[in-house]
Design an enzyme around this catalytic site. Structure first.
Site, mmCIF file in Angstrom:
data_model
loop_
_atom_site.group_PDB
_atom_site.id
_atom_site.type_symbol
_atom_site.label_atom_id
_atom_site.label_comp_id
_atom_site.label_asym_id
_atom_site.label_seq_id
_atom_site.Cartn_x
_atom_site.Cartn_y
_atom_site.Cartn_z
ATOM 1 N N HIS A 101 33.922 27.370 37.429
ATOM 2 C CA HIS A 101 34.472 26.847 38.559
ATOM 3 C C HIS A 101 34.349 27.206 39.480
ATOM 4 O O HIS A 101 33.941 28.964 40.547
ATOM 5 C CB HIS A 101 35.982 26.595 38.727
ATOM 6 C CG HIS A 101 37.172 28.071 37.892
ATOM 7 N ND1 HIS A 101 36.861 28.280 37.182
ATOM 8 C CD2 HIS A 101 38.104 28.246 38.819
ATOM 9 C CE1 HIS A 101 37.499 29.481 36.961
ATOM 10 N NE2 HIS A 101 38.243 29.933 37.939
ATOM 11 N N HIS A 103 35.719 28.165 43.919
ATOM 12 C CA HIS A 103 37.002 27.961 44.601
ATOM 13 C C HIS A 103 35.599 27.027 45.876
ATOM 14 O O HIS A 103 35.241 28.315 47.095
ATOM 15 C CB HIS A 103 37.910 29.045 44.807
ATOM 16 C CG HIS A 103 38.260 29.078 44.421
ATOM 17 N ND1 HIS A 103 39.640 28.909 43.622
ATOM 18 C CD2 HIS A 103 38.315 29.846 42.555
ATOM 19 C CE1 HIS A 103 40.430 29.187 42.999
ATOM 20 N NE2 HIS A 103 39.706 29.916 42.381
#
Ligand SMILES: [Zn+2]
Length: 137
Positions: A101, A103
């Site tokens: 992932h 951010h």
């Protein structure tokens, strides 16, 4: 094996505030207690990869395209003065969910966030270490 939290979100088995998605990626808001800036969100591949070491380059292309699109939208909508695009691979790098992932953290003038540590690394054997790295290619 326990199913990963982000895979549960993708499968619709776990509640989330989904913001944007296409065939390959999903962007959603972090849990409220983890939000550190106005517009902070996570971008993940819809297929499970642990980290930068196992994600294929094509999947990274999809991620960075979504990051670009979302960053532009956030800049226009919230008048962000900048953005941090943060990623962690590995426990030692403070990765908390082991589904790749990124951010997106929009930055605003005087927001008092510090996402860039400025403590000097003292043991760097410069320039030899970088020559060793260059020799890898
Ligand atoms: Zn997963």
């Amino acid at each position: 094996m326990k199913e990963c939290n982000f895979c549960k979100i993708i499968a619709g088995k776990s509640p989330s505030n989904n913001i944007y998605e296409n065939e390959n990626v999903l962007a959603f808001a972090p849990l409220k207690e983890h939000i550190i800036a106005k517009g902070h969100m996570l971008v993940i591949p819809k297929k499970h990869y642990n980290d930068i070491y196992d994600i294929p380059k094509e999947e990274l292309h999809h991620i960075i395209e979504a990051v670009k699109t979302i960053s532009q939208k956030l800049k226009v909508k919230f008048h962000a003065d900048g953005i941090n695009i943060l990623h962690a691979s590995g426990k030692v790098a403070q990765q908390s969910c082991f589904h790749f992932h990124v951010h997106l953290i929009p930055r605003y003038k005087d927001d008092d966030l510090d996402t860039w540590p400025n403590t000097g690394y003292k043991e760097c054997n410069f320039p030899e270490i970088y020559q060793e790295i260059a020799n890898l290619f």
